[in-house]
Write a protein that holds these residues in place. Structure first.
Motif, PDB file in Angstrom:
ATOM      1  N   THR A  59       0.865  -1.318   0.094  1.00 27.39           N
ATOM      2  CA  THR A  59      -0.028  -0.189  -0.399  1.00 27.39           C
ATOM      3  C   THR A  59       1.071   1.404   0.159  1.00 27.39           C
ATOM      4  O   THR A  59       0.901   2.168  -0.355  1.00 27.39           O
ATOM      5  CB  THR A  59      -0.761   0.252   0.851  1.00 27.39           C
ATOM      6  N   PHE A  60       2.064   1.059   1.025  1.00 25.47           N
ATOM      7  CA  PHE A  60       2.677   2.389   0.980  1.00 25.47           C
ATOM      8  C   PHE A  60       3.997   2.025  -0.112  1.00 25.47           C
ATOM      9  O   PHE A  60       4.674   0.983   0.909  1.00 25.47           O
ATOM     10  CB  PHE A  60       2.818   2.705   2.118  1.00 25.47           C
ATOM     11  N   GLU A  61       4.685   3.137  -0.616  1.00 19.14           N
ATOM     12  CA  GLU A  61       6.034   2.665  -1.235  1.00 19.14           C
ATOM     13  C   GLU A  61       7.167   2.773  -0.251  1.00 19.14           C
ATOM     14  O   GLU A  61       7.712   2.510  -0.298  1.00 19.14           O
ATOM     15  CB  GLU A  61       6.103   3.736  -1.901  1.00 19.14           C
ATOM     16  N   ASN A  62       6.828   3.976   0.428  1.00 21.70           N
ATOM     17  CA  ASN A  62       7.833   4.616   1.643  1.00 21.70           C
ATOM     18  C   ASN A  62       7.952   3.897   2.746  1.00 21.70           C
ATOM     19  O   ASN A  62       7.834   3.953   3.940  1.00 21.70           O
ATOM     20  CB  ASN A  62       7.903   5.629   1.994  1.00 21.70           C
ATOM     21  N   ASP A  63       7.579   2.197   3.040  1.00 18.65           N
ATOM     22  CA  ASP A  63       8.290   1.459   3.967  1.00 18.65           C
ATOM     23  C   ASP A  63       8.660  -0.038   4.511  1.00 18.65           C
ATOM     24  O   ASP A  63       9.404  -0.444   3.263  1.00 18.65           O
ATOM     25  CB  ASP A  63       6.514   0.745   3.874  1.00 18.65           C
ATOM     26  N   GLU A  64       8.995   0.189   5.565  1.00 21.49           N
ATOM     27  CA  GLU A  64      10.177  -0.862   5.967  1.00 21.49           C
ATOM     28  C   GLU A  64      10.454  -1.714   5.731  1.00 21.49           C
ATOM     29  O   GLU A  64      11.235  -2.932   5.371  1.00 21.49           O
ATOM     30  CB  GLU A  64      10.480  -0.297   7.522  1.00 21.49           C
ATOM     31  N   TYR A  65       9.057  -2.292   5.298  1.00 14.96           N
ATOM     32  CA  TYR A  65       8.279  -3.246   4.956  1.00 14.96           C
ATOM     33  C   TYR A  65       8.725  -3.931   3.446  1.00 14.96           C
ATOM     34  O   TYR A  65       9.125  -4.970   3.472  1.00 14.96           O
ATOM     35  CB  TYR A  65       7.297  -4.316   5.672  1.00 14.96           C
ATOM     36  N   VAL A  66       8.849  -2.491   2.625  1.00 16.53           N
ATOM     37  CA  VAL A  66       9.265  -3.242   1.356  1.00 16.53           C
ATOM     38  C   VAL A  66      11.081  -3.097   1.114  1.00 16.53           C
ATOM     39  O   VAL A  66      11.214  -4.813   0.828  1.00 16.53           O
ATOM     40  CB  VAL A  66       8.689  -2.184   0.717  1.00 16.53           C
ATOM     41  N   TYR A  67      11.805  -2.363   1.837  1.00 17.34           N
ATOM     42  CA  TYR A  67      13.150  -2.528   2.256  1.00 17.34           C
ATOM     43  C   TYR A  67      13.117  -3.956   2.412  1.00 17.34           C
ATOM     44  O   TYR A  67      14.116  -4.301   2.308  1.00 17.34           O
ATOM     45  CB  TYR A  67      13.531  -1.703   2.408  1.00 17.34           C
ATOM     46  N   GLU A  68      12.451  -4.697   3.859  1.00 22.14           N
ATOM     47  CA  GLU A  68      12.967  -5.606   4.332  1.00 22.14           C
ATOM     48  C   GLU A  68      12.215  -7.215   3.015  1.00 22.14           C
ATOM     49  O   GLU A  68      13.715  -8.110   3.540  1.00 22.14           O
ATOM     50  CB  GLU A  68      12.684  -6.006   5.561  1.00 22.14           C
ATOM     51  N   ALA A  69      11.937  -6.619   2.621  1.00 20.28           N
ATOM     52  CA  ALA A  69      11.617  -7.750   1.531  1.00 20.28           C
ATOM     53  C   ALA A  69      12.111  -8.186   0.689  1.00 20.28           C
ATOM     54  O   ALA A  69      13.004  -8.995   0.151  1.00 20.28           O
ATOM     55  CB  ALA A  69      10.007  -7.288   1.534  1.00 20.28           C
ATOM     56  N   LEU A  70      12.974  -6.753   0.254  1.00 21.05           N
ATOM     57  CA  LEU A  70      14.390  -7.010  -0.695  1.00 21.05           C
ATOM     58  C   LEU A  70      15.231  -7.322  -0.552  1.00 21.05           C
ATOM     59  O   LEU A  70      16.075  -7.653  -1.468  1.00 21.05           O
ATOM     60  CB  LEU A  70      14.396  -5.166  -0.736  1.00 21.05           C
ATOM     61  N   ARG A  71      15.440  -6.407   1.114  1.00 23.63           N
ATOM     62  CA  ARG A  71      16.677  -7.367   1.473  1.00 23.63           C
ATOM     63  C   ARG A  71      16.273  -8.715   1.434  1.00 23.63           C
ATOM     64  O   ARG A  71      17.481  -9.898   1.831  1.00 23.63           O
ATOM     65  CB  ARG A  71      17.280  -6.933   2.935  1.00 23.63           C
ATOM     66  N   ALA A  72      15.293  -9.369   1.860  1.00 22.84           N
ATOM     67  CA  ALA A  72      14.852 -11.187   1.996  1.00 22.84           C
ATOM     68  C   ALA A  72      15.603 -11.447   0.740  1.00 22.84           C
ATOM     69  O   ALA A  72      15.212 -12.929   0.820  1.00 22.84           O
ATOM     70  CB  ALA A  72      13.691 -11.047   3.154  1.00 22.84           C
TER      71      ALA A  72
END
Length: 220
Positions: A85-98
């Motif tokens: 839902t949100f572009e600037n989201d720490e969850y998104v970055y963690e998913a990319l790192r994962a």
């Protein structure tokens, strides 16, 4: 052969909307759906999709852990496109790192959704490079991650490989990198493969994350 996609989201309306958009394309086919990350691994093994479009936040198993589980247990894992839902989201970055290959906003226009699926499936360009750079600047460790720096140092990239990685981080495709460096596309593909192998990255997204995390490329 069409690009096959597995939709994973706990909201039926989101899955229905994505299905309608993707199945309107002659080269994309929705192979199946799941309502939680906990169902992803058996469906991936059964359906063998090219791409998993996966919600980052789900009640039982979120997209970050589901991504880790798929990459850890599936021999030839699909590309993973995190839906958020949100572009600037720490969850998104963690998913990319994962290990996720890119992310897609739920409010994206149909053409953007289709483009994201195709781009991730092809794997020859970085999806939303400016957003990845912004996420790295906000959520990456200041001065670079020590483990990532060690990986980058051990990689001992050649000067040309380093140039290719910097251009990858800017979001250039193989063809665009070839034009910028005045070399053939096949030469660029060879350099990209060498960079991925040396960094232990499964795709260019993970290589770019490593470049940011190590401080090799400044995210700002």
């Amino acid at each position: 052969m069409p690009v096959t996609v597995l939709l994973v989201d706990d909201e039926p309306l989101v899955r229905a909307g994505l299905r309608a958009v993707l199945e309107a394309q002659p080269d994309i086919e929705v192979a199946g759906e799941a309502a939680d990350g906990a169902a992803v691994i058996p469906l991936v093994r059964q359906l063998r999709p090219d791409v998993v479009a996966m919600d980052v936040r789900m009640p039982l198993l979120d997209g970050i852990e589901a991504t880790r589980a798929v990459l850890r247990t599936v021999a030839e894992p699909p590309k993973i496109l995190v839906v958020t839902t949100f572009e600037n989201d720490e969850y998104v970055y963690e998913a990319l790192r994962a290990g996720a290959d890119g992310f897609l906003l739920k409010r994206a226009r149909p053409a953007e959704i289709v483009h994201a699926v195709r781009l991730v499936a092809e794997g020859e360009s970085l999806l939303f490079p400016a957003s990845v750079r912004q996420l790295a600047a906000e959520y990456g460790e200041d001065g670079g991650n020590r483990a990532a720096r060690a990986v980058m140092e051990r990689a001992q990239l050649t000067e040309r490989e380093a140039d290719v990685l910097r251009l990858m981080a800017r979001g250039l495709s193989n063809a665009e990198i070839a034009a910028r460096l005045v070399v053939g596309t096949e030469t660029v593909k060879s350099h990209v493969s060498a960079v991925l192998a040396k960094l232990g990255a499964r795709d260019r997204t993970q290589a770019v994350i490593a470049a940011y995390e190590s401080g090799f490329v400044a995210p700002g």
